[in-house]
Design a protein around this motif. Sequence first.
Motif, PDB file in Angstrom:
ATOM      1  N   VAL A 212     -39.497  93.957 -26.113  1.00 32.15           N
ATOM      2  CA  VAL A 212     -39.366  92.746 -25.794  1.00 32.15           C
ATOM      3  C   VAL A 212     -38.925  92.124 -24.483  1.00 32.15           C
ATOM      4  N   SER A 213     -39.222  91.527 -23.913  1.00 34.33           N
ATOM      5  CA  SER A 213     -38.773  90.796 -22.869  1.00 34.33           C
ATOM      6  C   SER A 213     -38.138  89.423 -22.929  1.00 34.33           C
ATOM      7  N   ALA A 214     -36.948  89.087 -22.378  1.00 25.98           N
ATOM      8  CA  ALA A 214     -36.489  87.694 -22.280  1.00 25.98           C
ATOM      9  C   ALA A 214     -37.549  86.830 -21.336  1.00 25.98           C
ATOM     10  N   ALA A 215     -37.725  85.749 -22.116  1.00 29.15           N
ATOM     11  CA  ALA A 215     -38.942  84.908 -21.410  1.00 29.15           C
ATOM     12  C   ALA A 215     -37.952  83.715 -20.841  1.00 29.15           C
ATOM     13  N   ARG A 216     -36.897  83.232 -21.326  1.00 28.04           N
ATOM     14  CA  ARG A 216     -36.007  82.229 -20.773  1.00 28.04           C
ATOM     15  C   ARG A 216     -34.607  82.240 -21.283  1.00 28.04           C
ATOM     16  N   ALA A 217     -33.576  81.867 -20.463  1.00 24.80           N
ATOM     17  CA  ALA A 217     -32.037  81.789 -20.742  1.00 24.80           C
ATOM     18  C   ALA A 217     -31.745  80.600 -20.861  1.00 24.80           C
ATOM     19  N   ARG A 218     -30.891  79.975 -21.657  1.00 24.95           N
ATOM     20  CA  ARG A 218     -30.352  78.582 -21.705  1.00 24.95           C
ATOM     21  C   ARG A 218     -28.893  78.909 -21.762  1.00 24.95           C
ATOM     22  N   GLN A 219     -28.089  78.017 -21.279  1.00 28.43           N
ATOM     23  CA  GLN A 219     -26.896  77.740 -21.338  1.00 28.43           C
ATOM     24  C   GLN A 219     -26.488  76.426 -22.220  1.00 28.43           C
ATOM     25  N   LEU A 220     -25.969  76.717 -23.442  1.00 28.48           N
ATOM     26  CA  LEU A 220     -25.771  75.681 -24.699  1.00 28.48           C
ATOM     27  C   LEU A 220     -24.221  75.561 -24.700  1.00 28.48           C
ATOM     28  N   GLU A 221     -23.432  74.544 -24.411  1.00 29.44           N
ATOM     29  CA  GLU A 221     -22.235  74.381 -24.937  1.00 29.44           C
ATOM     30  C   GLU A 221     -21.563  75.475 -24.789  1.00 29.44           C
ATOM     31  N   GLY A 222     -21.363  76.132 -23.533  1.00 32.21           N
ATOM     32  CA  GLY A 222     -20.601  77.291 -23.418  1.00 32.21           C
ATOM     33  C   GLY A 222     -21.077  78.508 -23.881  1.00 32.21           C
ATOM     34  N   ARG A 223     -22.415  78.696 -24.723  1.00 29.84           N
ATOM     35  CA  ARG A 223     -22.611  79.765 -24.971  1.00 29.84           C
ATOM     36  C   ARG A 223     -24.133  80.069 -24.449  1.00 29.84           C
ATOM     37  N   CYS A 224     -24.695  81.375 -24.450  1.00 26.06           N
ATOM     38  CA  CYS A 224     -25.912  81.656 -24.012  1.00 26.06           C
ATOM     39  C   CYS A 224     -26.761  81.868 -25.031  1.00 26.06           C
TER      40      CYS A 224
END
Length: 458
Positions: A212-224
């Motif tokens: 699997v390959s990561a398609a998107r990264a998000r920063q959400l309330e201090g978490r990834c």
Amino acid sequence: MKHDLLVIGGGSAGLAAARTAVARGARPLMVTDGPPGGDCTFTGCVPSKTLIEAAARDDDFATGIRRVREAVARIAGTEDETALAGEGIEVLRGRAVFRSPREAEVEGRVLAANRVVIATGSEPRIPPIRGLDDLDYLTTDTVFELDALPRRLAVLGGGAIGCELAQAFARFGAEVTVVEAQERLLPGEDAEASRVLADRFKAEGITVRTGVSAARARQLEGRCRLEFDGGEPVATDRVLVAVGRAPVTAGLGLRAAGVAVEENGAIRTDDHLATTSPPGIYAAGDVTGRSLFTHAAHLMGRIATDNALRKGRRRRFLASSIPRVIFTSPEVAQVGPTEEQAARTDSDARMAYLPMSEVDRAIAAGRTDGFVKIIAARRPWLGTLGGGRVLGATIVGERAGELIHEIALARQTGMFTGRLAQTTHAYPTHAVAVQQAAAQFFTEYGGRRAHLVRSSAD
């Protein structure tokens, strides 16, 4: 002062190049935009292996990081400007930029560059994942700046350094997930070695996501949050990017020097490490894209300097006998081709196999994961006489990184397997496994004989 050799870069290859020049009676000038020692001392081998050792000793993370900084400082002190000046090496801080094939400029100072070794190393490669730049992600260069252990850590990359650091952080107590785009961990290594390490990771509570390959990264309330084209997302506190390294060549003015680069940015060199420029410019280490190991860079630095300074026959760099070690537990060590590679290129090659579960020292130590595979090829005119010529080996287990050097020597010298089998090894040591495996080329040992190599698909 007139210098006989300009060395651009102060890492393993650059240091070896400069020291070799001094040994040849020449006067080198080393230009480096960072402290001498380079990646290996400050962000690579020294800190990573120190952290791994601390985790194996059950130190807490704070103690491990303190040990890392102490080890880096101690080793860096042996190769700083003052120490190198005592060896006869002048160091100039700054970034070198070629103005022509024979001139380089450093902070406004123009230097004659009739003989040059470019050894600028490599840097972490960052994958093009949407949103990744918005994260405060870690790389293999910055991870050792941490002062506190992340509760959860996602590691992008299941290669050597990704696996090493994943296991270390898990042993410190982090909840670790490894994400690898290929179908298995350590995709460039022996398939069975990958399976052994995957089993160990599972036993130690490390989550592994392969294929699997990561398609998107998000920063959400201090978490990834890492999202994939398929499968569940991964929630984590920090992301460590460990998907490989890229040569550092940007901004060097290589076009002005007439130095060609490959599509991946590596400097194009021949087997003598000469570039495609006018005579006198060589490259060594990671910047060549060849054998991205500190010990290989050191060898390349020596060869490049020898060839730059000598007249007559030049030395060649051959990577085939250079061992590589992955410092996980168990360790994974390799020299020469894997069994799968040998099956594709030399179908007549034979392989001897011995599981560590049948090695007395491994049994006594209670660490029986792993195996020894020795591969031998037929010799011209002699065939399999003497067991055939040692082609390489894969060793997985406790101290595999030490055991592999016996095989590296055998390959380097064209030794046949009979020499390994006939040499008395001290009992009970892990190294006895090499002798026992080599015996299979002549007789049945432990119910096994050497057999033809086969691919993982067989």
